[in-house]
Motif scaffolding. Structure first.
Motif, short mmCIF file in Angstrom:
data_model
loop_
_atom_site.label_atom_id
_atom_site.label_comp_id
_atom_site.label_asym_id
_atom_site.label_seq_id
_atom_site.Cartn_x
_atom_site.Cartn_y
_atom_site.Cartn_z
N ALA A 225 43.07 19.13 51.73
CA ALA A 225 44.07 20.19 51.57
C ALA A 225 44.20 20.60 50.11
CB ALA A 225 45.42 19.71 52.11
N ALA A 226 44.14 19.62 49.19
CA ALA A 226 44.26 19.93 47.76
C ALA A 226 43.11 20.80 47.28
CB ALA A 226 44.33 18.64 46.95
N MET A 227 41.95 20.71 47.94
CA MET A 227 40.80 21.51 47.53
C MET A 227 40.75 22.86 48.25
SD MET A 227 37.72 18.69 47.15
CE MET A 227 38.00 17.88 48.73
N VAL A 228 41.09 22.86 49.53
CA VAL A 228 40.91 24.07 50.34
C VAL A 228 42.08 25.03 50.22
CG1 VAL A 228 40.66 24.91 52.70
CG2 VAL A 228 39.40 22.89 51.96
N VAL A 229 43.31 24.52 50.26
CA VAL A 229 44.48 25.40 50.29
C VAL A 229 44.58 26.30 49.06
CG1 VAL A 229 47.00 25.46 50.35
CG2 VAL A 229 45.77 23.90 51.86
N PRO A 230 44.42 25.78 47.82
CA PRO A 230 44.55 26.67 46.66
C PRO A 230 43.35 27.60 46.48
CG PRO A 230 44.88 24.36 46.06
CD PRO A 230 44.24 24.39 47.39
N SER A 231 42.23 27.29 47.12
CA SER A 231 41.05 28.14 46.97
C SER A 231 41.24 29.44 47.74
CB SER A 231 39.81 27.40 47.49
OG SER A 231 39.60 26.20 46.79
N GLY A 232 40.40 30.41 47.43
CA GLY A 232 40.52 31.68 48.13
C GLY A 232 39.87 32.80 47.35
N THR A 233 40.19 34.02 47.75
CA THR A 233 39.59 35.21 47.16
C THR A 233 40.67 36.08 46.54
OG1 THR A 233 37.82 35.19 48.80
CG2 THR A 233 38.18 37.24 47.61
N THR A 234 40.42 36.54 45.32
CA THR A 234 41.34 37.45 44.64
C THR A 234 40.75 38.86 44.65
OG1 THR A 234 42.11 35.68 43.20
CG2 THR A 234 42.56 37.93 42.49
N GLU A 235 41.60 39.82 44.94
CA GLU A 235 41.16 41.22 45.04
C GLU A 235 41.57 41.99 43.79
OE1 GLU A 235 41.34 43.43 48.94
OE2 GLU A 235 42.90 44.51 47.85
N TYR A 236 40.65 42.77 43.25
CA TYR A 236 40.91 43.60 42.07
C TYR A 236 40.63 45.06 42.41
CZ TYR A 236 40.77 39.23 39.39
OH TYR A 236 41.01 37.97 38.91
N GLU A 237 41.58 45.93 42.06
CA GLU A 237 41.39 47.37 42.24
C GLU A 237 40.67 47.92 41.00
OE1 GLU A 237 42.04 48.91 44.96
OE2 GLU A 237 43.07 47.27 45.96
N LEU A 238 39.74 48.82 41.24
CA LEU A 238 38.96 49.40 40.14
C LEU A 238 38.83 50.91 40.36
CD1 LEU A 238 37.12 49.06 37.64
CD2 LEU A 238 35.22 48.65 39.23
N VAL A 239 39.08 51.67 39.31
CA VAL A 239 38.99 53.13 39.37
C VAL A 239 37.92 53.60 38.39
CG1 VAL A 239 40.19 55.33 39.05
CG2 VAL A 239 41.41 53.36 40.02
N SER A 240 36.94 54.32 38.91
CA SER A 240 35.91 54.94 38.07
C SER A 240 36.26 56.42 37.91
CB SER A 240 34.53 54.77 38.71
OG SER A 240 33.54 55.41 37.95
N THR A 241 36.57 56.83 36.68
CA THR A 241 37.08 58.18 36.46
C THR A 241 36.56 58.76 35.14
OG1 THR A 241 39.11 59.49 36.17
CG2 THR A 241 39.16 57.21 35.43
N GLU A 242 36.55 60.07 35.05
CA GLU A 242 36.14 60.74 33.81
C GLU A 242 37.26 60.73 32.78
OE1 GLU A 242 33.22 61.56 33.23
OE2 GLU A 242 32.28 61.57 35.21
N THR A 243 38.45 60.32 33.18
CA THR A 243 39.59 60.26 32.24
C THR A 243 40.15 58.84 32.20
OG1 THR A 243 41.08 60.94 34.03
CG2 THR A 243 40.17 62.68 32.61
N PRO A 244 39.41 57.90 31.64
CA PRO A 244 39.88 56.50 31.58
C PRO A 244 41.02 56.34 30.60
CG PRO A 244 37.88 56.74 30.31
CD PRO A 244 38.11 58.08 30.99
N ASP A 245 41.70 55.20 30.68
CA ASP A 245 42.76 54.90 29.71
C ASP A 245 42.60 53.44 29.27
OD1 ASP A 245 43.77 53.35 31.77
OD2 ASP A 245 45.23 54.86 32.40
N ASP A 246 43.67 52.88 28.68
CA ASP A 246 43.58 51.52 28.15
C ASP A 246 43.60 50.45 29.23
OD1 ASP A 246 43.50 52.54 25.60
OD2 ASP A 246 45.68 52.42 25.32
N ASN A 247 43.91 50.82 30.44
CA ASN A 247 43.92 49.85 31.54
C ASN A 247 42.49 49.38 31.82
OD1 ASN A 247 44.02 48.55 34.09
ND2 ASN A 247 45.82 49.73 34.67
#
Length: 387
Positions: A225-247
């Motif tokens: 449980a100590a190994m499996v429960v904290p594991s997982g997948t993190t999702e990141y949103e990404l925007v490809s644009t002609e007007t990028p900013d500091d994000n």
């Protein structure tokens, strides 16, 4: 026990395990060995209410065209788990479609499915999904009864949560405790049963192998449980644009942004954490690290924007292992397969547990002495204090 009684108990145990696995899968939000389809989108492969054997993604291997997968949808069914077939693959992910649907999920607005969204694959033999007829119908019936019961009981008990997974989970736990208490009362106050056979077992004696088995069960369960429960997948949103900013997640086409990812270890055993890119154009540095007791570490996630503008989703997997072996060995075992690394850790824990039990208790059976039910509780406590 007769063969008929043994068969009856075995069948009852199988049914109980199936129901428990399906209920737990619903509460956790992903199938646990068994899943089912609630609609007819997969007909004629699977009818609405059919069950199937769900192989967790960690053990299923790579996804290929023709596989039936269970994935966390972003648009379909309000973002719930969806079971559809993989009919193609692009640079952005998999193309999926229900066998009964005339168009793909992506034609209907669902983004391409990535490896990080897939939680299980349906077991197939010779290209055909192995189905369990009406299993899903049975569990949906149980869930419907639980929701109705919750709707009736919640106002009486003053519960404010709705009949979602959390509420139903609380109801199931409460019901289990109530049934357990009822059983104890019936056993204590009900009519006694006269023993017709003479027992040859020794009272208050626990066999060595039983004690060892219980110790292994506890240690291995908590370690896994100590190994499996904290594991997982993190999702990141990404925007490809002609007007990028500091994000760092809003980038020009082809540009790379970096994000800091913190890894916390709240336990009392050091852990090895492996970061794995589960989408294209994603990298982590370092890809593996050791985090000390009740400490934290940091890794950098690099996201590269596609050449075509638009909104994209990227996934990074995280795998944790208790550092009972050298970190380099654990990382190598993870490269073979995450289950191999988990099995190796549990193997070491089993060996340590056996040594501890042998040193502390020896190989003799354990005797638990009892003062007897005829001795009042006050007298027992008085004797303890005298010692």
């Amino acid at each position: 026990m007769t063969s008929a009684a043994f068969l009856k108990r075995g069948l009852g145990l199988v049914v109980a395990v199936c129901i428990v696995l399906l209920l737990v899968g619903q509460l956790l939000g992903q199938p646990i060995l068994l899943g089912y389809v609630a609609t007819g989108s997969m007909e004629p492969t699977m009818d609405a209410g059919d069950g199937f054997v769900a192989i967790p993604s960690i053990a299923a291997g790579s996804v290929e065209e023709g596989d039936v997968v269970v994935f966390e949808a972003r648009e379909l069914h309000g973002g719930e788990l969806t079971t559809h077939r993989v009919v193609g693959e692009t640079e952005e992910g998999y193309v999926t479609r229900g066998d009964a649907n005339p168009f793909t999920d992506q034609d209907g607005g669902e983004p391409h499915v990535t490896d990080g969204q897939i939680v299980a694959k349906a077991w197939q033999v010779n290209g055909e999904v192995v189905t369990i007829p009406y299993l899903g119908s049975a569990i949906m019936g149980v869930r419907g009864v639980a929701e109705s019961a919750y709707g009736t009981v919640a106002p009486i008990l003053g519960l404010t949560t709705t009949a979602d997974s959390e509420g139903l989970g609380a109801l199931l736990v409460a019901g289990g405790v109530a049934l357990l208490g009822f059983g104890v009362v019936i056993e204590r106050l009900g009519p006694g049963v006269r023993e017709t056979t003479r027992s040859r077992s020794r009272e208050n004696v626990i066999a060595f192998w039983t004690a060892l088995g219980l110790a292994l069960l506890v240690f291995v369960t908590f370690a896994t449980a100590a190994m499996v429960v904290p594991s997982g997948t993190t999702e990141y949103e990404l925007v490809s644009t002609e007007t990028p900013d500091d994000n760092p997640q809003i980038l020009a086409p082809g540009e790379t942004g970096e994000l800091a990812r913190t890894v916390d270890n709240a336990g009392y055993v050091p852990i090895v954490v492996v970061h794995e890119a589960e989408s294209r154009n994603v990298a982590t540095d370092p890809s593996a690290q050791t985090v000390g007791i009740r400490s934290s570490g940091e890794t950098t996630v690099s996201l590269t924007a596609p050449d075509e503008t638009g909104e994209y989703t990227r996934h990074v997997g995280e795998y944790r292992y208790l550092t009972v072996l050298p970190p380099s060995v654990l990382v190598w075992l993870h490269g073979v397969h995450p289950l191999v690394a988990i099995a190796a850790v549990n193997g070491v824990i089993v060996g340590i547990t056996v040594v501890i039990v042998l040193v502390v208790f020896g190989r003799n059976d354990l005797r638990v002495r009892s003062a007897g039910d005829h001795v009042p509780l006050s007298t027992r406590l008085e004797r303890k204090f005298r010692k």
